[in-house]
Write a protein that holds these residues in place. Structure first.
Motif, PDB file in Angstrom:
ATOM      1  N   LEU A 119     -30.726  -4.529  25.815  1.00 22.84           N
ATOM      2  CA  LEU A 119     -30.109  -5.295  26.733  1.00 22.84           C
ATOM      3  C   LEU A 119     -28.590  -5.471  26.316  1.00 22.84           C
ATOM      4  O   LEU A 119     -28.422  -6.001  25.262  1.00 22.84           O
ATOM      5  CB  LEU A 119     -30.993  -6.638  27.130  1.00 22.84           C
ATOM      6  N   VAL A 120     -27.735  -4.898  27.409  1.00 19.39           N
ATOM      7  CA  VAL A 120     -26.143  -5.273  27.150  1.00 19.39           C
ATOM      8  C   VAL A 120     -25.892  -6.497  27.953  1.00 19.39           C
ATOM      9  O   VAL A 120     -26.007  -6.485  29.329  1.00 19.39           O
ATOM     10  CB  VAL A 120     -25.360  -4.212  27.571  1.00 19.39           C
ATOM     11  N   SER A 121     -25.942  -7.633  27.374  1.00 20.95           N
ATOM     12  CA  SER A 121     -26.132  -9.009  28.061  1.00 20.95           C
ATOM     13  C   SER A 121     -24.999  -9.432  28.867  1.00 20.95           C
ATOM     14  O   SER A 121     -25.087 -10.107  29.872  1.00 20.95           O
ATOM     15  CB  SER A 121     -26.517 -10.024  27.032  1.00 20.95           C
ATOM     16  N   GLY A 122     -23.670  -9.232  28.502  1.00 18.65           N
ATOM     17  CA  GLY A 122     -22.646  -9.500  29.393  1.00 18.65           C
ATOM     18  C   GLY A 122     -21.281  -8.563  29.052  1.00 18.65           C
ATOM     19  O   GLY A 122     -21.511  -7.726  27.846  1.00 18.65           O
ATOM     20  N   GLY A 146     -18.805  -3.955  27.216  1.00 17.77           N
ATOM     21  CA  GLY A 146     -19.746  -5.055  26.686  1.00 17.77           C
ATOM     22  C   GLY A 146     -19.049  -6.067  25.669  1.00 17.77           C
ATOM     23  O   GLY A 146     -18.360  -5.510  25.048  1.00 17.77           O
ATOM     24  N   GLU A 147     -19.283  -7.146  26.072  1.00 17.39           N
ATOM     25  CA  GLU A 147     -18.545  -8.200  24.777  1.00 17.39           C
ATOM     26  C   GLU A 147     -19.246  -7.914  23.631  1.00 17.39           C
ATOM     27  O   GLU A 147     -20.313  -7.564  23.675  1.00 17.39           O
ATOM     28  CB  GLU A 147     -18.603  -9.578  25.407  1.00 17.39           C
ATOM     29  N   ASN A 148     -18.637  -8.817  22.517  1.00 18.78           N
ATOM     30  CA  ASN A 148     -19.191  -8.809  21.297  1.00 18.78           C
ATOM     31  C   ASN A 148     -20.660  -9.010  21.350  1.00 18.78           C
ATOM     32  O   ASN A 148     -21.450  -8.282  20.747  1.00 18.78           O
ATOM     33  CB  ASN A 148     -18.358  -9.259  20.303  1.00 18.78           C
ATOM     34  N   ALA A 149     -21.024 -10.154  21.847  1.00 13.99           N
ATOM     35  CA  ALA A 149     -22.483 -10.732  21.777  1.00 13.99           C
ATOM     36  C   ALA A 149     -23.119  -9.716  22.843  1.00 13.99           C
ATOM     37  O   ALA A 149     -24.375  -9.333  22.579  1.00 13.99           O
ATOM     38  CB  ALA A 149     -22.618 -12.132  22.318  1.00 13.99           C
ATOM     39  N   GLY A 150     -22.504  -9.147  23.800  1.00 11.56           N
ATOM     40  CA  GLY A 150     -23.410  -8.290  24.800  1.00 11.56           C
ATOM     41  C   GLY A 150     -23.789  -6.913  24.112  1.00 11.56           C
ATOM     42  O   GLY A 150     -24.827  -6.381  24.561  1.00 11.56           O
ATOM     43  N   VAL A 151     -23.309  -6.525  23.195  1.00 13.78           N
ATOM     44  CA  VAL A 151     -23.869  -5.287  22.500  1.00 13.78           C
ATOM     45  C   VAL A 151     -24.676  -5.317  21.135  1.00 13.78           C
ATOM     46  O   VAL A 151     -24.834  -4.263  20.471  1.00 13.78           O
ATOM     47  CB  VAL A 151     -22.214  -4.255  22.202  1.00 13.78           C
ATOM     48  N   LEU A 152     -24.837  -6.695  21.091  1.00 10.62           N
ATOM     49  CA  LEU A 152     -25.715  -6.698  19.691  1.00 10.62           C
ATOM     50  C   LEU A 152     -27.168  -5.873  19.502  1.00 10.62           C
ATOM     51  O   LEU A 152     -27.471  -5.421  18.548  1.00 10.62           O
ATOM     52  CB  LEU A 152     -26.269  -8.306  19.660  1.00 10.62           C
ATOM     53  N   SER A 153     -27.696  -5.577  20.894  1.00  6.00           N
ATOM     54  CA  SER A 153     -29.135  -4.859  20.924  1.00  6.00           C
ATOM     55  C   SER A 153     -28.687  -3.467  20.599  1.00  6.00           C
ATOM     56  O   SER A 153     -29.584  -2.867  19.749  1.00  6.00           O
ATOM     57  CB  SER A 153     -29.770  -4.973  22.227  1.00  6.00           C
ATOM     58  N   LEU A 154     -27.594  -2.977  20.835  1.00  2.96           N
ATOM     59  CA  LEU A 154     -27.389  -1.528  20.685  1.00  2.96           C
ATOM     60  C   LEU A 154     -26.783  -1.441  19.049  1.00  2.96           C
ATOM     61  O   LEU A 154     -27.373  -0.345  18.254  1.00  2.96           O
ATOM     62  CB  LEU A 154     -25.891  -1.049  21.390  1.00  2.96           C
ATOM     63  N   THR A 155     -26.105  -2.518  18.529  1.00  2.00           N
ATOM     64  CA  THR A 155     -25.842  -2.438  17.159  1.00  2.00           C
ATOM     65  C   THR A 155     -27.080  -2.516  16.239  1.00  2.00           C
ATOM     66  O   THR A 155     -27.380  -1.780  15.037  1.00  2.00           O
ATOM     67  CB  THR A 155     -25.036  -3.674  16.806  1.00  2.00           C
ATOM     68  N   ALA A 156     -28.182  -3.078  16.729  1.00  2.00           N
ATOM     69  CA  ALA A 156     -29.424  -3.175  15.943  1.00  2.00           C
ATOM     70  C   ALA A 156     -30.142  -1.611  15.747  1.00  2.00           C
ATOM     71  O   ALA A 156     -31.085  -1.775  14.926  1.00  2.00           O
ATOM     72  CB  ALA A 156     -30.439  -4.207  16.520  1.00  2.00           C
ATOM     73  N   LEU A 157     -29.833  -0.952  16.634  1.00  2.00           N
ATOM     74  CA  LEU A 157     -30.613   0.227  16.806  1.00  2.00           C
ATOM     75  C   LEU A 157     -31.086   1.061  15.376  1.00  2.00           C
ATOM     76  O   LEU A 157     -31.826   1.527  15.028  1.00  2.00           O
ATOM     77  CB  LEU A 157     -30.305   1.459  17.871  1.00  2.00           C
ATOM     78  N   LYS A 158     -29.822   0.957  14.458  1.00  2.00           N
ATOM     79  CA  LYS A 158     -29.833   1.652  13.312  1.00  2.00           C
ATOM     80  C   LYS A 158     -30.821   0.676  12.445  1.00  2.00           C
ATOM     81  O   LYS A 158     -31.091   1.259  11.266  1.00  2.00           O
ATOM     82  CB  LYS A 158     -28.612   1.915  12.662  1.00  2.00           C
ATOM     83  N   LYS A 159     -30.803  -0.364  12.663  1.00  2.00           N
ATOM     84  CA  LYS A 159     -31.904  -1.338  11.782  1.00  2.00           C
ATOM     85  C   LYS A 159     -33.512  -1.036  12.144  1.00  2.00           C
ATOM     86  O   LYS A 159     -34.065  -1.786  11.346  1.00  2.00           O
ATOM     87  CB  LYS A 159     -31.743  -2.728  11.870  1.00  2.00           C
ATOM     88  N   ILE A 160     -33.723  -0.708  13.364  1.00  2.00           N
ATOM     89  CA  ILE A 160     -35.149  -0.557  13.602  1.00  2.00           C
ATOM     90  C   ILE A 160     -35.830   0.721  12.958  1.00  2.00           C
ATOM     91  O   ILE A 160     -35.471   2.073  12.920  1.00  2.00           O
ATOM     92  CB  ILE A 160     -35.098  -0.311  15.277  1.00  2.00           C
ATOM     93  N   LYS A 161     -37.039   0.467  12.524  1.00  2.00           N
ATOM     94  CA  LYS A 161     -37.762   1.247  11.657  1.00  2.00           C
ATOM     95  C   LYS A 161     -38.577   2.313  12.444  1.00  2.00           C
ATOM     96  O   LYS A 161     -38.571   3.294  12.063  1.00  2.00           O
ATOM     97  CB  LYS A 161     -38.890   0.500  10.742  1.00  2.00           C
ATOM     98  N   GLU A 162     -38.765   1.991  13.665  1.00  2.00           N
ATOM     99  CA  GLU A 162     -39.777   2.776  14.275  1.00  2.00           C
ATOM    100  C   GLU A 162     -38.965   3.915  14.827  1.00  2.00           C
ATOM    101  O   GLU A 162     -37.708   3.896  15.309  1.00  2.00           O
ATOM    102  CB  GLU A 162     -40.291   2.226  15.532  1.00  2.00           C
ATOM    103  N   LYS A 163     -39.435   4.987  15.390  1.00  2.00           N
ATOM    104  CA  LYS A 163     -38.991   6.209  15.532  1.00  2.00           C
ATOM    105  C   LYS A 163     -39.648   6.996  16.874  1.00  2.00           C
ATOM    106  O   LYS A 163     -40.889   6.645  16.762  1.00  2.00           O
ATOM    107  CB  LYS A 163     -38.703   7.391  14.482  1.00  2.00           C
ATOM    108  N   ASN A 164     -38.833   7.644  17.601  1.00  2.00           N
ATOM    109  CA  ASN A 164     -39.554   8.402  18.801  1.00  2.00           C
ATOM    110  C   ASN A 164     -40.261   7.562  19.615  1.00  2.00           C
ATOM    111  O   ASN A 164     -41.401   7.821  20.360  1.00  2.00           O
ATOM    112  CB  ASN A 164     -40.541   9.643  18.109  1.00  2.00           C
TER     113      ASN A 164
END
Length: 411
Positions: A309-312, A285-303
């Motif tokens: 979306l890996v965009s590119g 994934g390009e740098n912009a493409g992996v932003l969504s995966l990077t954000a997972l640790k910032k998401i409060k919801e669990k389970n």
């Protein structure tokens, strides 16, 4: 909202329009089925799926919006030729669509655009003009050429036909995973998340849509917090595909109504996600493409069932090498330190044995007496070792300190 009426936008964002776009795109798209991710699920505490748009023909989702837009142009508009501005992925989408539909295209790209994206765009038959140091400067030049040459401008994000084309991703995700709770999407100018959010909310009103921006290019988040479009003075991020100073007024309006949250991530965190995706899923994934995966640790919801979306995946080999190295450091897989040793036989052997006992694999040694504070008595040793995570690094540091070595961490 300047020059844009919300009712007009809302009338265009109907399920039938997204379905028409899906039918239009069927012949040119690669089917990107969801991939379940055990590693990202375990690290985030959610049930995570990847939507791999990096596997599209042009290496990114942008083919969707560009093809949908160009296919709707009249014959008279097509004869004028097309012009677009892009940091890379929209360029390839427009070039590919123009070639398929028999239309001439000129693309203005920033001078900083990775060579792989420039060459790929030329490979689809487009004329490439390199101008400016960022997207916004390339955009201004494309607009100038539009007026001078009479071209039809294909906007990368602030266009309803483009937005609807991108929104077909939302239809595909919900069709495949009907009990989904959340979709996480990168944000640059906002076209991708606008389309996905609108389509997804039509089909599943209670779904949560989260956008992600780099900390060094968070124009949409700042705009949302200010309740008006904000033009950043500068952008500074490794995620060149989303390095936009000012989002669109159309996308701003849609995001304001359909997107639930926007989070930001650091470049260092992006590098870590890049490495995990490459190492564990064998996906680039390009740098912009992996932003969504990077954000997972910032998401409060669990389970929750979350689709990222890996965009590119358009990234050059040199950048891949640098990203791997930085990702290894971020994950605690590489550790570099310096230490001063007495300039006498056996000292290097002694520290090598301590590292071996600590299961640290030496990658590189630099033994240099001229770097030491007292070069007549001591030698400075710089060591890079392969490690198994941050806890392992802490154990190595403890072992060395217990043996009297005062080390300085380099990275």
């Amino acid at each position: 909202m300047k020059n844009v009426k919300w009712n007009t936008i809302l009338d265009s964002l109907k399920l039938s329009e997204f379905e028409k776009a899906r039918d239009c795109l069927r012949s040119v798209l690669i089917k990107t089925e969801l991939i379940h991710s055990r590693i990202f699920s375990n690290e985030s505490g959610n049930d995570v799926y990847i939507k791999p748009e990096n596997l599209q023909t042009t290496g990114a989702f942008k083919i969707r919006g560009a093809y949908n837009k160009i296919s709707k142009l009249s014959m008279q508009q097509r004869q004028r030729g097309l012009i677009a501005s892009s940091a890379g992925n929209h360029a390839q989408g427009v070039a590919f669509a123009a070639q398929k539909l028999g239309v001439e295209a000129t693309i203005v790209m920033p001078k900083t655009t990775p060579l792989i994206k420039v060459d790929a765009t030329k490979g689809y038959g487009a004329n490439v003009v390199l101008f400016g140091d960022c997207y916004d400067e390339a955009y201004a030049e494309a607009r100038r050429l539009e007026k001078e040459k009479g071209y039809v401008f294909i906007h990368p994000f602030n266009d309803l036909d483009v937005i609807i084309g991108q929104g077909t991703i939302g239809l595909e995700i919900i069709q495949e995973l009907q009990d989904i709770d959340c979709i996480v999407v990168p944000i640059g100018g906002g076209g991708l998340i606008s389309g996905i959010a609108a389509a997804a909310k039509i089909l599943k009103p209670d779904i949560k849509i989260i956008g992600v921006e780099p900390e060094g290019a968070k124009a949409m988040k700042v705009s949302m917090e200010s309740n008006r479009l904000v033009h950043l003075d500068t952008v500074d991020t490794i995620a060149d595909g989303v390095a936009v100073k000012k989002p669109g007024d159309i996308t701003f309006s849609i995001i304001k109504n359909f997107v639930d949250e926007i989070v930001t991530v650091s470049d260092f965190e992006i590098m870590e996600s890049f490495l995990v995706l490459l190492e564990r899923h064998k996906l680039i994934g390009e740098n912009a493409g992996v932003l969504s995966l990077t954000a997972l640790k910032k998401i409060k919801e669990k389970n929750k069932k979350i689709v990222c979306l890996v965009s590119g995946g358009n990234i050059d080999v040199v950048t891949i090498s640098a990203m791997i190295d930085r990702g290894l450091v971020s994950r605690g897989r590489l550790f570099c330190f310096s230490v001063e040793l007495a300039d006498k036989p056996g000292e290097l052997l002694k520290i090598s044995q301590l590292l071996a006992d600590a299961n640290a694999n030496v990658v590189k040694l630099d033994h240099n007496q001229f770097k030491a504070l007292d070069r007549f008595m001591n030698v400075q040793l710089e060591v890079t070792v392969e490690t198994n995570g941050h806890e392992h690094i802490r154990q190595i540091v403890k072992v060395l300190k217990n043996d009297g070595y005062n080390i300085m961490k380099i990275y």
